[in-house]
Write an enzyme that holds these catalytic residues in place. Structure first.
Site, mmCIF file in Angstrom:
data_model
loop_
_atom_site.group_PDB
_atom_site.id
_atom_site.type_symbol
_atom_site.label_atom_id
_atom_site.label_comp_id
_atom_site.label_asym_id
_atom_site.label_seq_id
_atom_site.Cartn_x
_atom_site.Cartn_y
_atom_site.Cartn_z
ATOM 1 N N GLY A 1 12.841 -66.828 -67.065
ATOM 2 C CA GLY A 1 14.173 -66.784 -67.670
ATOM 3 C C GLY A 1 14.614 -65.401 -68.116
ATOM 4 N N SER A 2 14.146 -64.354 -67.423
ATOM 5 C CA SER A 2 14.585 -63.010 -67.836
ATOM 6 C C SER A 2 16.078 -62.809 -67.530
ATOM 7 C CB SER A 2 13.737 -61.916 -67.174
ATOM 8 O OG SER A 2 13.972 -61.846 -65.791
ATOM 9 N N LYS B 1 16.650 -87.200 -56.156
ATOM 10 C CA LYS B 1 17.395 -86.074 -56.730
ATOM 11 C C LYS B 1 18.677 -86.578 -57.389
ATOM 12 C CE LYS B 1 17.845 -82.243 -54.192
ATOM 13 N NZ LYS B 1 17.452 -80.945 -54.761
ATOM 14 N N MET C 1 14.637 -73.029 -59.023
ATOM 15 C CA MET C 1 14.015 -73.066 -57.706
ATOM 16 C C MET C 1 14.151 -74.431 -57.027
ATOM 17 S SD MET C 1 13.433 -70.037 -57.673
ATOM 18 C CE MET C 1 12.228 -68.891 -57.085
ATOM 19 N N ARG C 2 15.375 -74.917 -56.976
ATOM 20 C CA ARG C 2 15.623 -76.254 -56.439
ATOM 21 C C ARG C 2 16.999 -76.255 -55.780
ATOM 22 N NH1 ARG C 2 12.573 -80.421 -57.553
ATOM 23 N NH2 ARG C 2 11.082 -79.338 -58.854
ATOM 24 N N LEU C 3 17.111 -76.997 -54.674
ATOM 25 C CA LEU C 3 18.428 -77.105 -54.039
ATOM 26 C C LEU C 3 19.324 -78.013 -54.875
ATOM 27 C CD1 LEU C 3 17.801 -77.563 -50.202
ATOM 28 C CD2 LEU C 3 18.867 -75.626 -51.359
ATOM 29 N N ILE C 4 20.593 -77.644 -54.976
ATOM 30 C CA ILE C 4 21.565 -78.476 -55.683
ATOM 31 C C ILE C 4 22.056 -79.553 -54.712
ATOM 32 C CG2 ILE C 4 23.840 -78.481 -56.813
ATOM 33 C CD1 ILE C 4 21.793 -77.009 -58.499
ATOM 34 N N HIS D 1 19.925 -64.112 -56.100
ATOM 35 C CA HIS D 1 18.768 -64.150 -55.197
ATOM 36 C C HIS D 1 18.248 -62.729 -54.973
ATOM 37 C CE1 HIS D 1 16.172 -65.859 -52.137
ATOM 38 N NE2 HIS D 1 16.459 -64.802 -51.395
HETATM 39 C C1 GAR Z 1 14.978 -63.847 -60.106
HETATM 40 O O1 GAR Z 1 14.519 -62.637 -59.558
HETATM 41 C C2 GAR Z 1 15.928 -64.547 -59.157
HETATM 42 O O2 GAR Z 1 16.631 -63.667 -58.345
HETATM 43 C C3 GAR Z 1 14.969 -65.384 -58.332
HETATM 44 O O3 GAR Z 1 14.013 -65.840 -59.247
HETATM 45 C C4 GAR Z 1 13.815 -64.850 -60.243
HETATM 46 C C5 GAR Z 1 13.814 -65.538 -61.586
HETATM 47 O O4 GAR Z 1 13.415 -64.655 -62.597
HETATM 48 N N1 GAR Z 1 15.656 -66.461 -57.689
HETATM 49 C C6 GAR Z 1 15.349 -66.936 -56.483
HETATM 50 O O5 GAR Z 1 14.428 -66.521 -55.823
HETATM 51 C C7 GAR Z 1 16.257 -68.051 -55.995
HETATM 52 N N2 GAR Z 1 16.049 -68.331 -54.613
HETATM 53 P P1 GAR Z 1 13.726 -64.969 -64.105
HETATM 54 O O6 GAR Z 1 13.244 -66.387 -64.374
HETATM 55 O O7 GAR Z 1 12.905 -63.968 -64.873
HETATM 56 O O8 GAR Z 1 15.191 -64.813 -64.331
#
Ligand code: GAR
Length: 200
Positions: free
Chosen positions: A12-13, A65, A90-93, A109
């Site tokens: 969640g950064s 889903k 990390m899941r398709l809507i 992304h």
């Molecule tokens: C982020 O880098 C985001 O771009 C990626 O997951 C990371 C989550 O980091 N998303 C994907 O790969 C989506 N396909 P975070 O939890 O620290 O924000």
């Protein structure tokens, strides 16, 4: 002030960058809800620390889903969410949320889409020997990282690049780009729950 809901599955950064931008006034929005599909994810602690309501679920507790998305939809409606912000979700809507929030779901992304969609985009770029990668923010459709692109920013991949160093470069961009893009999008006034007024 627009109500947004953030979806996250892990650290969640990006969620934290959005919280900080709201608190500093850079992003004019209210984070009405965090949706998280991973009980125990650090994103939940970030929400609790910021006093943001959460809906946490485990997809394994549902048969379909559609079943958990109906529950999410109910929560989103209750808080009046107008824009859904995927930040490491990390899941398709699925169709339940897509239909209701058409043109009002965005995702970030860690690659220059259409290159390296899906999981481990940073590892994919390194394995392919790419000389550059980057960040894409796009509207979400039914595909995997396929919706209309809103903004992209590139980074060079150096000779001795590691997964860790590339991730650091990419996340530095993400944490700046996502809040500022969200603010621009909301300020444009095109994000509305009035279906007729939607331009996407
Ligand atoms: C982020 O880098 C985001 O771009 C990626 O997951 C990371 C989550 O980091 N998303 C994907 O790969 C989506 N396909 P975070 O939890 O620290 O924000």
């Amino acid at each position: 002030m627009k109500n947004i809901a953030v979806f996250a599955s892990g650290n969640g950064s990006n969620f934290k960058a959005i919280i900080d931008a709201v608190q500093s006034g850079e992003l004019e929005a209210t984070i009405a809800l965090l949706i998280c599909d991973k009980p125990g994810a650090y994103a939940i602690e970030r929400a609790n620390a910021a006093g943001i309501p959460t809906f946490i679920f485990n997809p394994r507790d549902y048969q379909l889903k559609e079943d958990y998305e109906k529950k999410i939809l109910h929560k989103l409606t209750k808080v009046g969410a107008e824009l859904l912000v995927l930040a490491g979700y990390m899941r398709l809507i699925g169709p339940t949320l897509l239909t209701e929030f058409q043109g009002r779901i965005v995702n970030i992304h860690p690659s220059l889409l259409p290159s390296f969609p899906g999981k481990d985009a940073i590892g994919q770029a390194l394995a392919a020997g790419a000389k550059e990668s980057g960040v894409t923010i796009h509207f979400v459709d039914e595909g995997m990282d396929t919706g209309p692109i809103i903004v992209q920013e590139s980074v060079s991949i150096d000779e001795n690049e590691t997964k860790k160093s590339l991730q650091r470069k990419i996340q530095t961009i993400e944490h700046r780009l996502y809040p500022s893009m969200l603010n621009t999008l909301l300020a444009r006034g095109e994000i509305t729950s009035d279906k007729k007024a939607r331009t996407y």
